[in-house]
Design an enzyme around this catalytic site. Structure first.
Site, mmCIF file in Angstrom:
data_model
loop_
_atom_site.group_PDB
_atom_site.id
_atom_site.type_symbol
_atom_site.label_atom_id
_atom_site.label_comp_id
_atom_site.label_asym_id
_atom_site.label_seq_id
_atom_site.Cartn_x
_atom_site.Cartn_y
_atom_site.Cartn_z
ATOM 1 N N HIS A 1 0.940 -1.298 -0.068
ATOM 2 C CA HIS A 1 0.061 -0.169 0.156
ATOM 3 C C HIS A 1 0.995 1.312 -0.077
ATOM 4 O O HIS A 1 2.011 1.239 0.150
ATOM 5 C CB HIS A 1 -0.832 0.007 1.488
ATOM 6 C CG HIS A 1 -0.175 0.016 2.545
ATOM 7 N ND1 HIS A 1 -0.129 -1.155 3.449
ATOM 8 C CD2 HIS A 1 0.523 0.882 2.859
ATOM 9 C CE1 HIS A 1 0.377 -0.643 4.523
ATOM 10 N NE2 HIS A 1 0.807 0.482 4.483
HETATM 11 P P1 TYD Z 1 -2.060 -3.896 7.465
HETATM 12 O O1 TYD Z 1 -2.244 -2.403 6.968
HETATM 13 O O2 TYD Z 1 -2.738 -4.723 6.498
HETATM 14 O O3 TYD Z 1 -0.824 -4.216 7.778
HETATM 15 P P2 TYD Z 1 0.697 -4.606 6.780
HETATM 16 O O4 TYD Z 1 0.503 -3.202 5.776
HETATM 17 O O5 TYD Z 1 1.772 -4.311 7.703
HETATM 18 O O6 TYD Z 1 0.679 -5.725 6.162
HETATM 19 O O7 TYD Z 1 -2.912 -3.937 8.796
HETATM 20 C C1 TYD Z 1 -3.445 -5.262 9.182
HETATM 21 C C2 TYD Z 1 -4.475 -5.018 9.937
HETATM 22 O O8 TYD Z 1 -4.190 -4.162 11.253
HETATM 23 C C3 TYD Z 1 -5.716 -4.178 9.199
HETATM 24 O O9 TYD Z 1 -7.044 -4.770 9.693
HETATM 25 C C4 TYD Z 1 -5.485 -2.841 9.626
HETATM 26 C C5 TYD Z 1 -5.029 -3.000 11.352
HETATM 27 N N1 TYD Z 1 -4.422 -1.792 11.585
HETATM 28 C C6 TYD Z 1 -4.645 -1.042 12.591
HETATM 29 O O10 TYD Z 1 -5.963 -1.361 13.369
HETATM 30 N N2 TYD Z 1 -4.133 -0.003 13.136
HETATM 31 C C7 TYD Z 1 -2.773 0.160 12.480
HETATM 32 O O11 TYD Z 1 -2.111 1.210 12.950
HETATM 33 C C8 TYD Z 1 -2.188 -0.643 11.738
HETATM 34 C C9 TYD Z 1 -0.936 -0.422 10.878
HETATM 35 C C10 TYD Z 1 -3.253 -1.744 11.147
#
Ligand code: TYD
Length: 137
Positions: A52
């Site tokens: 992302h």
């Molecule tokens: P995600 O952004 O997919 O993680 P990465 O980019 O590290 O692979 O986030 C995973 C899950 O956690 C998603 O359901 C959103 C949640 N999340 C939060 O609630 N708060 C946060 O600060 C972050 C980074 C993720």
């Protein structure tokens, strides 16, 4: 957002004979005030995370244990891969950079410092949309 803002940072080490201590102060050792931290661990070697870009958030990523890699793309043809493998170094990622984190070692703990509170609406999760946005700027 210019790609040359993406930078490896080296943090002050204040360790002594008792062990290591690394300091990261917002707006001093990194270019933003820290509003949020989160950390990622227990990801298998074949997992790719991130995938992302963010409209607002800036990040610093530090492998405080183990190692991983992060591939960064600006959506305008520039990309680079950074190895995160030392607890006293991190990578600074400005806003509007696509990032993929991968090659996690079993002991990897990837600490992420962010300039913003969590807001799912500022996440861009489609690469095509990201390219469109940066090229419209
Ligand atoms: P995600 O952004 O997919 O993680 P990465 O980019 O590290 O692979 O986030 C995973 C899950 O956690 C998603 O359901 C959103 C949640 N999340 C939060 O609630 N708060 C946060 O600060 C972050 C980074 C993720």
């Amino acid at each position: 957002m210019t790609f040359d803002k993406v930078k490896m940072l080296e943090f002050p080490q204040r360790g002594d004979e008792r062990g290591h201590l690394v300091v990261v102060e917002g707006e001093q050792d990194i270019p933003f005030d820290i509003k949020r931290i989160f950390y990622i661990y227990g990801s298998d070697a074949e997992v790719v995370r991130g995938q992302h870009a963010n409209r607002k958030s800036e990040f610093v990523l530090i492998n405080v244990a183990g190692q991983s890699k992060v591939k960064v793309k600006d959506g305008r043809g520039n990309e680079a891969v950074f190895s995160l493998n030392r607890p006293h170094t991190g990578i600074y990622l400005p806003k509007l950079m696509w990032k993929d984190m991968y090659d996690f070692s079993p002991d990897s703990v990837l600490l992420c410092l962010s300039s913003e509170h969590y807001d799912p609406n500022e996440y861009i999760r489609s690469y095509d949309e990201f390219v469109r946005i940066v090229n419209e700027e």
